[in-house]
Scaffold this motif. Sequence first.
Motif, PDB file in Angstrom:
ATOM      1  N   UNK A  33       3.508 -36.140 -12.053  1.00 55.19           N
ATOM      2  CA  UNK A  33       3.846 -35.023 -12.935  1.00 55.19           C
ATOM      3  C   UNK A  33       2.743 -34.802 -13.970  1.00 55.19           C
ATOM      4  N   UNK A  34       2.259 -35.909 -14.552  1.00 56.33           N
ATOM      5  CA  UNK A  34       1.191 -35.807 -15.538  1.00 56.33           C
ATOM      6  C   UNK A  34      -0.075 -35.241 -14.905  1.00 56.33           C
ATOM      7  N   UNK A  35      -0.413 -35.705 -13.711  1.00 55.50           N
ATOM      8  CA  UNK A  35      -1.596 -35.213 -13.017  1.00 55.50           C
ATOM      9  C   UNK A  35      -1.468 -33.715 -12.735  1.00 55.50           C
ATOM     10  N   UNK A  36      -0.312 -33.307 -12.224  1.00 53.38           N
ATOM     11  CA  UNK A  36      -0.100 -31.898 -11.888  1.00 53.38           C
ATOM     12  C   UNK A  36      -0.226 -31.013 -13.131  1.00 53.38           C
ATOM     13  N   UNK A  37       0.358 -31.450 -14.215  1.00 53.20           N
ATOM     14  CA  UNK A  37       0.297 -30.679 -15.464  1.00 53.20           C
ATOM     15  C   UNK A  37      -1.151 -30.543 -15.940  1.00 53.20           C
ATOM     16  N   UNK A  38      -1.890 -31.629 -15.886  1.00 55.63           N
ATOM     17  CA  UNK A  38      -3.284 -31.593 -16.330  1.00 55.63           C
ATOM     18  C   UNK A  38      -4.132 -30.751 -15.382  1.00 55.63           C
ATOM     19  N   UNK A  39      -3.938 -30.921 -14.085  1.00 51.72           N
ATOM     20  CA  UNK A  39      -4.712 -30.151 -13.102  1.00 51.72           C
ATOM     21  C   UNK A  39      -4.432 -28.661 -13.228  1.00 51.72           C
ATOM     22  N   UNK A  40      -3.191 -28.301 -13.491  1.00 51.77           N
ATOM     23  CA  UNK A  40      -2.835 -26.896 -13.659  1.00 51.77           C
ATOM     24  C   UNK A  40      -3.578 -26.300 -14.857  1.00 51.77           C
ATOM     25  N   UNK A  41      -3.600 -27.023 -15.980  1.00 47.12           N
ATOM     26  CA  UNK A  41      -4.320 -26.537 -17.165  1.00 47.12           C
ATOM     27  C   UNK A  41      -5.817 -26.470 -16.901  1.00 47.12           C
ATOM     28  N   UNK A  42      -6.357 -27.494 -16.276  1.00 45.63           N
ATOM     29  CA  UNK A  42      -7.794 -27.539 -15.996  1.00 45.63           C
ATOM     30  C   UNK A  42      -8.201 -26.370 -15.095  1.00 45.63           C
ATOM     31  N   UNK A  43      -7.441 -26.155 -14.036  1.00 51.42           N
ATOM     32  CA  UNK A  43      -7.750 -25.043 -13.126  1.00 51.42           C
ATOM     33  C   UNK A  43      -7.576 -23.696 -13.815  1.00 51.42           C
ATOM     34  N   UNK A  44      -6.568 -23.589 -14.682  1.00 55.89           N
ATOM     35  CA  UNK A  44      -6.372 -22.354 -15.441  1.00 55.89           C
ATOM     36  C   UNK A  44      -7.535 -22.079 -16.378  1.00 55.89           C
ATOM     37  N   UNK A  45      -8.054 -23.133 -16.993  1.00 57.37           N
ATOM     38  CA  UNK A  45      -9.200 -22.980 -17.885  1.00 57.37           C
ATOM     39  C   UNK A  45     -10.431 -22.517 -17.108  1.00 57.37           C
ATOM     40  N   UNK A  46     -10.640 -23.117 -15.941  1.00 63.22           N
ATOM     41  CA  UNK A  46     -11.769 -22.701 -15.094  1.00 63.22           C
ATOM     42  C   UNK A  46     -11.637 -21.222 -14.723  1.00 63.22           C
ATOM     43  N   UNK A  47     -10.454 -20.808 -14.319  1.00 63.94           N
ATOM     44  CA  UNK A  47     -10.237 -19.400 -13.946  1.00 63.94           C
ATOM     45  C   UNK A  47     -10.466 -18.473 -15.130  1.00 63.94           C
TER      46      UNK A  47
END
Length: 53
Positions: A33-47
Amino acid sequence: MQQTLLTPCPSALPPLTDGTGGDVALTMTAWASQYHSCATRHNGLIEALEDRQ
């Protein structure tokens, strides 16, 4: 830019408490869950940064 995209990922993961099968399953679920939350934010920032170019 959304403020949530600037939230850093946690620096520590929840620890295993007693090593039983149930504890391992719950802890690994928390890690995922922690990984998914962080990856979602990271990918959103990249976009968001790519859209600004």
